[in-house]
Design a protein around this motif. Structure first.
Motif, PDB file in Angstrom:
ATOM      1  N   SER A  42     -16.383 157.330 -92.127  1.00 13.49           N
ATOM      2  CA  SER A  42     -15.263 158.212 -92.448  1.00 13.49           C
ATOM      3  C   SER A  42     -14.961 158.208 -93.939  1.00 13.49           C
ATOM      4  O   SER A  42     -15.355 157.300 -94.675  1.00 13.49           O
ATOM      5  N   SER A  51     -10.430 153.567 -86.219  1.00 16.73           N
ATOM      6  CA  SER A  51      -9.987 154.822 -86.820  1.00 16.73           C
ATOM      7  C   SER A  51      -8.688 154.579 -87.559  1.00 16.73           C
ATOM      8  O   SER A  51      -7.959 153.610 -87.289  1.00 16.73           O
ATOM      9  N   GLN A  98     -13.136 153.911 -89.836  1.00 17.35           N
ATOM     10  CA  GLN A  98     -14.509 153.934 -89.302  1.00 17.35           C
ATOM     11  C   GLN A  98     -15.513 154.021 -90.448  1.00 17.35           C
ATOM     12  O   GLN A  98     -15.277 154.688 -91.456  1.00 17.35           O
ATOM     13  N   THR A 136     -16.867 161.996 -87.625  1.00 19.28           N
ATOM     14  CA  THR A 136     -15.874 160.992 -88.004  1.00 19.28           C
ATOM     15  C   THR A 136     -15.342 161.231 -89.411  1.00 19.28           C
ATOM     16  O   THR A 136     -14.372 160.600 -89.819  1.00 19.28           O
TER      17      THR A 136
END
Length: 650
Positions: free
Chosen positions: A457, A484, A454, A372
């Motif tokens: 991330s 996302s 996320q 991610t």
């Protein structure tokens, strides 16, 4: 035989004394003295401070901790303090040194100098020590009631290679004061202030200071509050200090909200002949005893205070020290993975470019692992999931300030090998409906719903860092989603969310093809977002993104928008680093010949890396020692002590 007889001559009266003594401490002290006499010298220099000062006495305590854990003694070197110690560390005259934490501010102020670049990459924090109040002593007849009154006066800042001088420069910054500067040792300047020769002096040292205690109760002096320029954004110093009334006979009123500065034990990254875990245990476990024997300030050496300093300064730590402070065991074996990012993204393409180069230069066989993003990759470089990874440069700061101890350790579990490209920090907002977001401010975000990306991330790490600038609290009623970045943008277009963060390389080209997610006529726009404050050294407000004709819904350039650098990283421990130089040379060779394709490699050169280090607040901190050595080997590093010109303090 002669040596054995000498030992027996010493032991016979020792045992006789211990039989008569009812206090086992006597035996322990004598045995400690006897055993210390037999310990070899390590040949390692620890730079301390002026003889008989707090740093000197702290050095004695650290030497005892080194003896207890490493069974060798240290050479204690007397100096003028922080700046001289930094210079000696830079020139390899000391492997260990005691410095004030604001040495990192000095590095930030002088990041364009090669000496600062080298020092930032070769200095590791090993152990936080004590806090020192900033004493600003003035003559009562000088009419000085605050630092703002210094103009036209004669003020002593301390020697230009001392920590007192360093801190004085920070407190004077931005005030525009003009005065006559003196550079005496502060213990010498105290009497000159008392007799009126000087109007004031700075003095950074643990209280009570002997020179101040020696002044009579009738001395014509007083302490004024040590503060930063009111307009300063510097939140580095702790400003909750008190200098209690009565600590000096002439000091009759408690000084509140005075600045303190923390001192640190640092080591050169090239010095590895030390059992860090055992050394820290010896100092933490015996802090009270060392405080009684050497200096009371050592009472502040504990893991709780170390945690506070770690949160405040999440760069440049020794990895083994962090494992000890956080009580986390080291990781196991590393898997042969290159951790990239989402499939089809820029990180994914960079990984495809780099894997064959790594395999050729380092003789490894790697697999690509899609993730991610940056947070997952950084944790993977700690737990062994990743042998190489791509991360954003702001990831370490986020991890260091996370409640999870594992994340804290992960912040120091990797070192960057080379800086890559800038990624734009985008803040997409909807413009339709009532009360749209028109600025990135606390008031503008109240009662809004914002997507942060996320939670593993890089977009999420950046979003959290930027929101931290605003000091949001529950009463602001801001709601967050964690989709996302791509899905977050869709939620803004749909009108479900008010805003969404995204960190993306080459926004102009990458987003211009996303016509489905950003349809013409949409009620959206990109809002300018910028980083500010001393904690945001990872960001650069130099981006100009998305031309005015990018889309019909985005009708203005965004100049000076925030951006963050992507870096290629490697575990701090666990993998042999002997071929890093070969790897770096091969990457730059292939980039130069066009063997690394695409616009993503344009401008990624050795020269651009050094330019990046010069513009970064913390220089080469967080980069692998072999990487720093490679970049700086051709730069002439000044060996003079760090200092700047005095007199006019703008």
């Amino acid at each position: 035989m002669i040596a054995k007889r000498l030992i027996l001559i010493f032991l016979i009266p020792l045992f006789g004394f211990c039989q008569k003594s009812k206090n086992n401490d006597d035996l322990l002290i004598l045995l400690a003295l006897f055993s210390t006499a037999q310990l070899p010298n390590s040949g390692v220099n620890l730079c301390t401070g002026p003889a008989n000062g707090t740093y000197s006495k702290t050095g004695q305590a650290l030497d005892q901790g080194f003896q207890d854990s490493n069974r060798k003694t240290l050479n204690l070197i007397s100096t003028n303090g922080t700046l001289e110690n930094s210079t000696k560390l830079l020139n390899d005259e000391c492997k260990l040194a005691i410095v004030q934490e604001d040495i990192f501010l000095h590095i930030a102020d002088n990041s364009s100098e090669s000496s600062s670049l080298k020092l930032s990459g070769m200095m590791e924090i090993l152990l936080p020590l004590h806090r020192e109040p900033v004493h600003v002593l003035v003559n009562k007849s000088s009419s000085i009631n605050s630092i703002a009154d210094f103009s036209g006066k004669t003020i002593n800042l301390g020697p230009q290679n001392s920590g007192t001088y360093l801190t004085a420069q920070q407190l004077l910054k931005g005030r525009g004061l003009t005065f006559t500067e003196r550079n005496d040792p502060p213990e010498v300047a105290v009497d000159k202030v008392a007799n009126g020769e000087y109007d004031g002096t700075f003095y950074v040292a643990a209280a009570p200071i002997a020179a101040l205690s020696a002044l009579p109760s009738t001395a014509n002096v007083k302490l004024i509050q040590a503060t930063l320029n009111p307009g300063s954004t510097n939140d580095w110093y702790e400003a909750d200090g008190r200098i209690e009334s009565g600590i000096y006979s002439w000091h009759t009123t408690t000084l509140e909200n005075n600045i303190f500065v923390r001192s640190l034990l640092v080591k050169s990254v090239s010095f590895n002949d030390i059992s860090v875990n055992e050394f820290l245990d010896a100092n933490f476990d015996n802090a009270s005893g060392f405080a009684s024997r050497f200096t009371q300030s050592f009472q502040e050496v504990n893991r709780k205070n170390a945690e506070v300093v770690f949160k405040k300064l999440p760069l440049a730590w020794n990895y083994d020290a962090v494992l000890n402070i956080k009580n986390i065991p080291p990781p196991g074996l590393f898997q042969s993975n290159f951790c990239a990012g989402a499939a089809g993204g820029t990180y994914d393409a960079i990984a495809d470019d780099l894997i064959p180069v790594i395999e050729a230069a380092m003789g490894l066989k790697l697999s690509k692992k899609n993730t991610t993003g940056s947070i997952e990759n950084a944790v993977g470089l700690f737990d062994g999931t990743c042998s190489f990874a791509l991360v954003q440069e702001d990831t370490s700061s986020y991890l260091a300030n996370h409640p999870s101890k594992l994340y804290n350790v992960a912040s120091q579990a990797h070192r960057s090998i080379l800086p890559l490209y800038y990624e734009d920090v985008l803040f997409l907002v909807k413009t339709g409906g009532g009360d749209p977001i028109t600025s990135f401010t606390k008031d503008a975000l109240k009662n809004k719903t914002i997507n942060l990306g996320q939670k593993t991330s890089g977009t999420y790490a950046t979003a959290v860092s930027f929101l931290a600038q605003l000091n949001l609290n529950p009463t602001d009623n801001v709601e967050f989603t964690y989709e996302s970045a791509s899905r977050g943008n869709e939620l803004v277009v749909e009108g479900t969310n008010d805003a969404s963060f995204q960190v993306i390389a080459q926004a102009q080209s990458n987003l211009s093809t996303d016509t489905g997610k950003f349809p013409d006529g949409a009620s959206i726009k990109f809002q300018l977002i910028q980083a500010s404050g001393t904690r945001f050294g990872n960001y650069n407000n130099g981006g100009t993104i998305l031309n005015a004709n990018f889309r019909n819904w985005h009708n203005a350039d965004l100049a000076n928008n925030a951006r963050v650098r992507a870096v290629f990283a490697f575990p701090t421990r666990g993998i042999a680093d002997t071929n890093i130089r070969n790897l770096m040379e091969e990457i730059y060779r292939r980039q130069g010949t066009g063997d690394l394709p695409g616009a993503r490699w344009t401008g990624i050169t050795k020269a651009s890396a050094i330019t990046h280090f010069r513009s970064s607040k913390f220089g080469t901190a967080g980069y692998h020692p072999k990487s720093v050595e490679y970049y700086l080997e051709d730069i002439q590093t000044s060996s003079r002590a760090f200092h700047s010109e005095g007199g006019i303090h703008r």
